[in-house]
Design a protein around this motif. Structure first.
Motif, mmCIF file in Angstrom:
data_model
loop_
_atom_site.group_PDB
_atom_site.id
_atom_site.type_symbol
_atom_site.label_atom_id
_atom_site.label_comp_id
_atom_site.label_asym_id
_atom_site.label_seq_id
_atom_site.Cartn_x
_atom_site.Cartn_y
_atom_site.Cartn_z
ATOM 1 N N ASP A 122 16.390 -18.170 33.161
ATOM 2 C CA ASP A 122 16.450 -19.532 32.612
ATOM 3 C C ASP A 122 17.516 -19.647 31.525
ATOM 4 O O ASP A 122 18.234 -20.641 31.454
ATOM 5 C CB ASP A 122 15.092 -19.949 32.036
ATOM 6 N N THR B 97 20.853 -21.921 31.704
ATOM 7 C CA THR B 97 21.097 -22.893 30.629
ATOM 8 C C THR B 97 22.499 -22.719 30.054
ATOM 9 O O THR B 97 23.230 -23.699 29.862
ATOM 10 C CB THR B 97 20.032 -22.752 29.519
ATOM 11 N N GLY C 82 16.747 -30.847 30.298
ATOM 12 C CA GLY C 82 15.424 -30.790 30.915
ATOM 13 C C GLY C 82 15.446 -31.251 32.358
ATOM 14 O O GLY C 82 14.833 -30.645 33.234
ATOM 15 N N LYS D 208 12.754 -28.632 33.638
ATOM 16 C CA LYS D 208 11.881 -28.063 32.607
ATOM 17 C C LYS D 208 11.402 -29.173 31.695
ATOM 18 O O LYS D 208 12.081 -30.175 31.490
ATOM 19 C CB LYS D 208 12.631 -27.029 31.743
ATOM 20 N N SER E 125 9.211 -28.893 25.805
ATOM 21 C CA SER E 125 8.885 -27.677 25.053
ATOM 22 C C SER E 125 9.546 -26.441 25.665
ATOM 23 O O SER E 125 9.956 -25.538 24.945
ATOM 24 C CB SER E 125 7.370 -27.481 24.960
ATOM 25 N N GLU E 126 9.693 -26.422 26.983
ATOM 26 C CA GLU E 126 10.360 -25.291 27.644
ATOM 27 C C GLU E 126 11.851 -25.253 27.290
ATOM 28 O O GLU E 126 12.404 -24.181 27.037
ATOM 29 C CB GLU E 126 10.194 -25.374 29.165
ATOM 30 N N GLU F 295 12.229 -23.998 23.780
ATOM 31 C CA GLU F 295 12.030 -22.548 23.725
ATOM 32 C C GLU F 295 13.274 -21.805 24.207
ATOM 33 O O GLU F 295 13.708 -20.834 23.585
ATOM 34 C CB GLU F 295 10.811 -22.142 24.558
ATOM 35 N N ILE F 296 13.863 -22.258 25.294
ATOM 36 C CA ILE F 296 15.076 -21.619 25.828
ATOM 37 C C ILE F 296 16.212 -21.708 24.809
ATOM 38 O O ILE F 296 16.881 -20.709 24.516
ATOM 39 C CB ILE F 296 15.503 -22.259 27.173
#
Length: 163
Positions: free
Chosen positions: A13, A17, A37, A42, A45-46, A49-50
């Motif tokens: 991921d 990104t 996103g 995603k 929140s994902e 985090e990434i």
């Protein structure tokens, strides 16, 4: 980047990104939390985090240039063995240091918006004020900045002791 992928400590991921950000930077496309996103399929929140993980690993930094937030991925291409610590702390790094965590994409965007409205020194002073009153919150800092603007307080006046 792909030639040295095995040397980088990135998840799939994170790699995707970085590649997406690189593509969007090259084509001068607007990069937002929502766009990332959508493209990565995603949730908010994902994505946060990434981006936080990439920032902590030194692969991603967010810069403010010409009134816009810029996603800098030069850290992916730097030789980490020769890297020296920089003592030039940006406003983003100052906030992350005081909040003791990487800022979320939404917080970074809010900070970027403030930078278009207020002097950078004043934004730093508002953080200092929030710390003094032990209220470390973006909403509280936003209120400080808006009250200061209403009252005509500038960074220079703040430095002279006005509040």
């Amino acid at each position: 980047m792909l030639e040295h992928l095995q040397e980088l400590s990135m998840s799939a991921d994170e790699t995707l990104t970085i590649m997406l950000i690189d593509y969007m930077n090259q084509h001068q496309l607007l990069i937002t939390h929502e766009v990332l996103g959508e493209k990565l399929k995603k949730g908010s929140s994902e994505v946060d985090e990434i981006l936080s993980q990439l920032s902590m690993k030194g692969y991603l930094s967010l810069d403010f240039k010409n009134g816009k937030l810029f996603f800098n991925i030069d850290g992916v291409f730097e030789d980490k063995s020769d890297q020296q610590t920089s003592f030039d702390v940006s406003l983003f790094e100052l906030y992350e240091a005081e909040f003791k965590r990487p800022l979320s994409q939404i917080e970074l965007q809010r900070l970027s918006d403030w930078m278009q409205l207020y002097d950078q020194k004043l934004i730093g002073y508002a953080l200092r004020e929030a710390i003094t009153y032990n209220v470390l919150s973006f909403d509280y800092i936003d209120k400080i900045l808006s009250v200061w603007k209403e009252n005509g307080l500038t960074a220079e006046k703040y430095e002279e002791g006005d509040r």
